[in-house]
Write an enzyme that holds these catalytic residues in place. Structure first.
Site, mmCIF file in Angstrom:
data_model
loop_
_atom_site.group_PDB
_atom_site.id
_atom_site.type_symbol
_atom_site.label_atom_id
_atom_site.label_comp_id
_atom_site.label_asym_id
_atom_site.label_seq_id
_atom_site.Cartn_x
_atom_site.Cartn_y
_atom_site.Cartn_z
ATOM 1 C CE LYS A 175 -14.659 3.856 7.320
ATOM 2 N NZ LYS A 175 -15.276 3.802 5.979
ATOM 3 C CB SER A 184 -9.543 1.922 4.107
ATOM 4 O OG SER A 184 -8.775 0.743 3.999
ATOM 5 C CG HIS A 216 -6.448 2.053 0.884
ATOM 6 N ND1 HIS A 216 -5.308 2.582 0.316
ATOM 7 C CD2 HIS A 216 -6.005 1.068 1.730
ATOM 8 C CE1 HIS A 216 -4.248 1.951 0.792
ATOM 9 N NE2 HIS A 216 -4.637 1.024 1.632
ATOM 10 C CB CYS A 236 -0.949 -0.009 1.183
ATOM 11 S SG CYS A 236 -1.963 -1.488 1.262
HETATM 12 N N1 COA Z 1 -16.581 1.649 4.762
HETATM 13 C C1 COA Z 1 -17.876 1.999 4.547
HETATM 14 N N2 COA Z 1 -18.775 1.229 3.903
HETATM 15 C C2 COA Z 1 -18.310 0.082 3.376
HETATM 16 C C3 COA Z 1 -16.978 -0.339 3.520
HETATM 17 C C4 COA Z 1 -16.110 0.492 4.251
HETATM 18 N N3 COA Z 1 -14.836 0.143 4.451
HETATM 19 N N4 COA Z 1 -16.816 -1.519 2.898
HETATM 20 C C5 COA Z 1 -18.007 -1.827 2.370
HETATM 21 N N5 COA Z 1 -18.907 -0.871 2.640
HETATM 22 C C6 COA Z 1 -20.338 -0.880 2.316
HETATM 23 C C7 COA Z 1 -20.617 -1.297 0.880
HETATM 24 O O1 COA Z 1 -20.758 -0.191 0.029
HETATM 25 C C8 COA Z 1 -21.937 -2.040 1.039
HETATM 26 O O2 COA Z 1 -22.981 -1.105 1.121
HETATM 27 P P1 COA Z 1 -24.372 -1.365 0.361
HETATM 28 O O3 COA Z 1 -24.892 -2.646 0.953
HETATM 29 O O4 COA Z 1 -25.194 -0.152 0.691
HETATM 30 O O5 COA Z 1 -24.007 -1.496 -1.078
HETATM 31 C C9 COA Z 1 -21.830 -2.707 2.386
HETATM 32 O O6 COA Z 1 -20.907 -1.877 3.133
HETATM 33 C C10 COA Z 1 -21.314 -4.123 2.317
HETATM 34 O O7 COA Z 1 -20.232 -4.138 1.424
HETATM 35 P P2 COA Z 1 -19.392 -5.427 1.077
HETATM 36 O O8 COA Z 1 -18.574 -5.117 -0.143
HETATM 37 O O9 COA Z 1 -20.284 -6.632 1.038
HETATM 38 O O10 COA Z 1 -18.454 -5.529 2.322
HETATM 39 P P3 COA Z 1 -17.411 -6.646 2.609
HETATM 40 O O11 COA Z 1 -17.825 -7.283 3.886
HETATM 41 O O12 COA Z 1 -17.165 -7.501 1.424
HETATM 42 O O13 COA Z 1 -16.094 -5.789 2.815
HETATM 43 C C11 COA Z 1 -14.456 -4.994 4.335
HETATM 44 C C12 COA Z 1 -15.936 -4.969 3.933
HETATM 45 C C13 COA Z 1 -14.262 -4.067 5.512
HETATM 46 C C14 COA Z 1 -14.042 -6.410 4.706
HETATM 47 C C15 COA Z 1 -13.617 -4.487 3.113
HETATM 48 O O14 COA Z 1 -13.998 -3.177 2.809
HETATM 49 C C16 COA Z 1 -12.145 -4.554 3.421
HETATM 50 O O15 COA Z 1 -11.506 -5.595 3.273
HETATM 51 N N6 COA Z 1 -11.531 -3.412 3.812
HETATM 52 C C17 COA Z 1 -10.116 -3.385 4.153
HETATM 53 C C18 COA Z 1 -9.280 -3.197 2.921
HETATM 54 C C19 COA Z 1 -7.829 -3.406 3.239
HETATM 55 O O16 COA Z 1 -7.433 -4.288 3.976
HETATM 56 N N7 COA Z 1 -6.963 -2.584 2.625
HETATM 57 C C20 COA Z 1 -5.556 -2.682 2.819
HETATM 58 C C21 COA Z 1 -5.198 -2.134 4.129
HETATM 59 S S1 COA Z 1 -3.580 -2.565 4.663
#
Ligand code: COA
Length: 384
Positions: free
Chosen positions: A328, A207, A332, A83
């Site tokens: 956030k 994020s 990202h 990242c």
């Molecule tokens: N913040 C706000 N809303 C979020 C979100 C976030 N981080 N991630 C997903 N959403 C929302 C989506 O838009 C969706 O909304 P909707 O139902 O109105 O369309 C809902 O939440 C569910 O989304 P979904 O894609 O099914 O979520 P998920 O469970 O597959 O993924 C996380 C959520 C947190 C696991 C994913 O965003 C993630 O892995 N984030 C971390 C990324 C990361 O690790 N980056 C590198 C860092 S070192």
């Protein structure tokens, strides 16, 4: 070393961008940066990209992007540091111009993460952890940062409310950023009641998964003056590494690579952290922003949580952090994030941040970008 300035910026909107291809994202951001700088030629370019192979099945990215931007046969180099790929790409561009090797260099970053499903995105990201000692055993980034959060809570009494206040602040800022993926305002209760991803981190502590690209044009100060572009000088650059596995560290409540990179950048600039007006830092999870701010010396260890809850890092606080909305709220796209931070610093230092997001006293800004849980970090200091 020559004096170097950022003379052009560009980025795509961040989000789930079905209608735009990987290459089109990069070209859109790069063209915007070249137009902003008023240049139609560049000497070379660096492109931060963490995992084109796993997210879109594309490697050999330097040449591909040079071709589609229409700048081949200039040298074009893909840079990977998880990242922190964008931050490292920016540093390479800076070094190339500072050394006198080139006059005008593009630093960009791109990632298209939403073409794969959530499981694949989590796997692709987890390849930036230690494969043998973390990934193989099922550790993911939400899980690893959850361990850091738990350790910080146990050691200093940090609370979920303190962490949640970071997300609330960043969404309040992202609400004013037309490029943000999730510009919605959120509340403390909303964060605390949102789905638990990896205890103690809720989904609104994380994020998102994002498509997007960002680019900046870096030039020698002499060239910048001739072009008459608004000049934002790069006065400090630091990069550092650490064990990428958490178990290899003495203390997982601090991030040494961020600390060392910031010390190097501040030393080069001849400044202390107290001379900096605001920062964009790597809030891939709420706990990351808190630990980074303690690691780079904005707060003493264990003191960030209460101060953040009290508004210290808000847009109108003493030390605004992530006025862009941060990872956030803005989103990202991992390879692009470090360059997007430079885009925001430049906007703030030019006095052109959109929608009332402009900070009152933005003369010097710091950008901290990070790979994994802190196995790599860059810090850059820019001055109006
Ligand atoms: N913040 C706000 N809303 C979020 C979100 C976030 N981080 N991630 C997903 N959403 C929302 C989506 O838009 C969706 O909304 P909707 O139902 O109105 O369309 C809902 O939440 C569910 O989304 P979904 O894609 O099914 O979520 P998920 O469970 O597959 O993924 C996380 C959520 C947190 C696991 C994913 O965003 C993630 O892995 N984030 C971390 C990324 C990361 O690790 N980056 C590198 C860092 S070192």
């Amino acid at each position: 070393m020559r004096d170097v300035a950022v003379i052009g910026i560009g980025m795509t909107k961040f989000g789930e961008l079905w209608e735009k291809s990987f290459r089109n994202l990069f070209v859109e951001a790069a063209k915007a940066a070249m137009t902003d700088a008023g240049v139609d030629k560049i000497d070379s370019m660096y492109i931060g990209c963490m995992s084109g192979g796993l997210f879109v099945g594309q490697e050999h990215i330097g040449s591909l992007m040079a071709d589609y931007l229409g700048v081949a046969p200039i040298p074009a180099t893909r840079v990977e540091s998880a990242c922190a790929s964008g931050g490292v790409a920016f540093r390479q561009a800076y070094i190339e111009v500072a050394s006198g090797m080139s006059d005008v260099v593009l630093a960009g970053g791109v990632e298209k993460m939403t073409d794969v499903d959530g499981g694949m995105a989590t796997y692709a990201l987890a390849t930036a952890a230690d494969a043998d000692y973390e990934g193989f055993h099922g550790a993911t980034f939400p899980g690893l940062y959850a361990m850091m959060a738990s350790a910080h809570m146990a050691k200093y009494g940090t609370t979920s409310e303190m962490l949640a206040s970071i997300s609330v602040k960043n969404h309040a800022n992202g609400n004013l950023n037309p490029f943000a993926q999730f510009p919605s305002k959120i509340t403390l209760e909303g964060v605390l009641n949102s789905t638990m991803v990896a205890d103690p981190l809720h989904i609104l502590d994380c994020s998102p998964v994002t498509d997007g690209a960002a680019a900046v044009i870096v030039a020698s100060l002499d060239v910048a003056k001739k072009l008459g572009a608004p000049i934002v000088r790069i006065i400090g650059s630091g990069q550092a590494t650490d064990s990428i596995a958490l178990h290899g560290r003495d203390d997982i409540t601090t991030i040494n690579a961020a600390k060392v990179a910031s010390q190097k950048a501040l030393q080069q600039a001849g400044l202390s952290i107290n001379d900096i007006d605001f920062a964009e830092v790597h809030d891939c999870f709420s706990i990351a922003e808190l630990i980074v701010l303690e690691s780079i010396g904005v707060f003493e260890p264990g003191k960030a949580g209460a101060a953040i809850l009290d508004g210290y890092t808000a847009r109108d606080g003493k030390f605004p952090v992530n006025p862009s909305g941060g990872l956030k709220s803005k989103g990202h796209p991992v390879g692009a994030t470090g360059v997007a931070q430079i885009v925001e610093l430049t906007k703030q230092l030019r006095g052109t941040a959109e929608n009332g997001r402009q900070l009152a006293n933005a003369k010097r800004g710091l950008a901290q970008n990070m790979g994994g849980t802190g196995g790599s970090s860059t810090v850059h200091i820019l001055e109006a």
